[in-house]
Design an enzyme around this catalytic site. Structure first.
Site, mmCIF file in Angstrom:
data_model
loop_
_atom_site.group_PDB
_atom_site.id
_atom_site.type_symbol
_atom_site.label_atom_id
_atom_site.label_comp_id
_atom_site.label_asym_id
_atom_site.label_seq_id
_atom_site.Cartn_x
_atom_site.Cartn_y
_atom_site.Cartn_z
ATOM 1 N N LYS A 41 0.800 -1.217 0.000
ATOM 2 C CA LYS A 41 0.000 0.000 0.000
ATOM 3 C C LYS A 41 0.841 1.280 0.000
ATOM 4 O O LYS A 41 0.485 2.262 -0.617
ATOM 5 C CB LYS A 41 -0.915 -0.009 1.220
ATOM 6 C CG LYS A 41 -1.900 1.113 1.213
ATOM 7 C CD LYS A 41 -3.016 0.867 2.181
ATOM 8 C CE LYS A 41 -4.008 2.005 2.057
ATOM 9 N NZ LYS A 41 -5.229 1.733 2.742
HETATM 10 N N1 GLU Z 1 -9.848 3.489 5.090
HETATM 11 C C1 GLU Z 1 -9.732 2.169 4.558
HETATM 12 C C2 GLU Z 1 -8.558 2.079 3.615
HETATM 13 O O1 GLU Z 1 -8.024 3.093 3.201
HETATM 14 C C3 GLU Z 1 -10.954 1.715 3.807
HETATM 15 C C4 GLU Z 1 -12.069 1.448 4.728
HETATM 16 C C5 GLU Z 1 -13.310 0.893 4.096
HETATM 17 O O2 GLU Z 1 -13.471 0.903 2.878
HETATM 18 O O3 GLU Z 1 -14.133 0.485 4.872
HETATM 19 O O4 GLU Z 1 -8.136 0.988 3.310
#
Ligand code: GLU
Length: 473
Positions: A243
């Protein structure tokens, strides 16, 4: 039911390819169903979230053409759409859950909790097995959800089918920390409930969180959204795309001169296909065809080479005038200064040939540096080609023959040089490569005759002369 979907990036890094793919699938789903696409910013990690990353995320989504109907930057009925602005709401939700008996305060110390975890581990039970509601209730501390121990959490995933989690493998997890900050589980679920999200489509890495979110949703007395867990992205080396890997951020592709339509097209294929092996299609075609139930459950491979190839396809399909306008900053970047109109007309002369050979825009610049005074010999090309026997003779003969060409056009240049090859008994590779290196400095340029035509007679002859001097020197 009106479809309401969201993407919820955390501004703790640039917009990652995986999050962009999640955004794109949600966007396609919303547009296909005439629904609403929402941008929420998950910025509860106050230490690592930055305004600059948030800006990068918004810019990257806009660049990709994923416009959102509600959310950060455009507003909407739910206010700010940043989780950091909703702490009171999460605290209230946690208090409500305590009041209804679905959650409880827990003021046990980290040591006590660790001892319980170790005990579970020794007995080969889920680490959270003993982390359950203590007998004596307290009125402060962290808030934990009380997980009903004997009911499995079962749901129908749009992508993965029926999924079941044993409740005994889910500990009573924290929803609000003792300092009043919400965990991801609480904030995400409360938002999905408050914003009337109908479908949660997100990466499969978040699958372990989903039973927790379902339990919170039920405890809040709300209806569950549909879930779609999108397949993980792997690199061509078979390793999970990371990521926070710089090269995996969308802004890198933008900065490297990729076309948003090509990136959009490529990302849409990471876990979905339009029909058979058709790889190139428009946004409208994707919108018309897209459905979450058609998303594959198999891991998807992110292959930068395929993306470059696809970008090349899009560049070739671009209107030539538009291509020149897009290429200009990259040509100027390659030579490190801006060009006057006479210089630019040299590029225009070969721009169609460059367009055919460009996979991404900076390559357009690299191919034409030779047209300008600032060119340099590529040492590797020089060493490979120029040390061979007979090269000085080829350069000298070519210089003499070309000096006699009156009409300096690609066809005439070609006729003269082919005549020379024949007389000297040389094949095209052997006879023309030295000319290419001498005049363009590299072995990769647009086709030779057109390159010489665009460079002009005087400069071509001067470079042939210069190369002979270098060889003699
Ligand atoms: N904030 C999370 C992320 O960036 C995603 C959360 C979600 O989609 O529930 O991976």
């Amino acid at each position: 039911m009106t479809v309401r979907v969201r993407v919820a990036p955390s501004p703790t890094g640039h917009l990652h390819v995986g999050t962009a793919r999640a955004a794109l699938f949600n966007w396609l789903y919303a547009r296909h169903h005439g629904g609403t696409f929402i941008l929420r910013i998950d910025d509860t990690d106050r230490e690592r979230s930055t305004a600059a990353y948030e800006e990068d995320i918004l810019d990257s989504l806009r660049w990709l053409g994923l416009d959102w109907d509600e959310g950060v930057g455009v507003g909407g009925p739910h206010g700010d759409y940043r989780q950091s602005s909703r702490y009171e709401r999460y605290q209230q939700a946690a208090a409500d859950l305590v009041a209804s008996g679905a959650a409880y305060y827990d003021n046990r110390s980290p040591d006590e909790l660790e001892a319980l975890r170790r005990r579970a581990e020794e007995e080969h039970l889920h680490p959270g097995h003993y982390i359950r509601r203590p007998e004596k209730a307290v009125a402060e501390g962290a808030v934990r959800l009380s997980v009903p121990p004997d009911q499995p959490v079962v749901f129908e995933d749009l992508v993965r089918g029926k999924i079941s989690f044993e409740a005994r493998d889910i500990d009573d997890f924290v929803i609000l920390r003792s300092d009043g900050t919400p965990t991801y589980h609480l904030a995400s679920t409360v938002d999905d409930v408050d914003y009337d999200i109908t479908h949660v489509a997100r990466g499969e890495d978040l699958l372990p969180s989903t039973p927790k979110h379902i339990l919170i949703t039920r405890a809040l007395g709300a209806g569950e959204p549909g879930y779609a867990h999108l397949p993980l992205l792997f690199g061509t080396d078979g390793k999970k795309l990371s990521k926070r890997h710089g090269a995996e951020s969308l802004s890198t592709y933008r900065d490297e001169g990729y076309l948003p339509d090509a990136v959009f097209n490529y990302l849409s294929l990471l876990g979905w296909s339009i029909d058979g092996d058709r790889t190139i299609f428009t946004r409208d075609e994707a919108i018309a065809a897209f459905d979450l139930i058609d998303v594959s459950r198999n891991p998807a491979v992110f292959d930068p080479d395929k993306l470059s190839w696809m970008n090349g396809e899009y560049i070739r399909a671009t209107d030539p005038e538009e291509f020149r306008a897009m290429a200009r900053p990259h040509v100027e970047a390659a030579i490190g200064r801006s060009l006057d109109e006479e210089e630019w007309s040299r590029f225009e002369e070969v721009s169609d040939l460059v367009q055919e050979r460009t996979r991404f825009l900076p390559e357009a610049g690299e191919q034409v540096v030779f047209l300008f005074e600032d060119f340099e010999y590529d040492q590797a090309a020089w060493d490979k080609v120029m040390a061979k026997d007979g090269v000085p003779g080829i350069l000298k003969t070519a210089q003499e023959r070309l000096a006699a060409v009156d009409d300096w056009a690609a066809a005439d240049i070609e006729a003269v040089l082919r005549g020379m090859l024949e007389e000297m008994g040389l094949g095209a590779a052997k006879g023309l490569q030295p000319l290419r290196v001498a005049v363009t400095g590299t072995s990769v340029s647009p086709p030779l005759f057109e390159s010489l035509a665009a460079l002009g007679k005087e400069k071509t002859l001067a470079r042939l002369e210069q190369a002979q001097r270098e060889l003699a020197g």
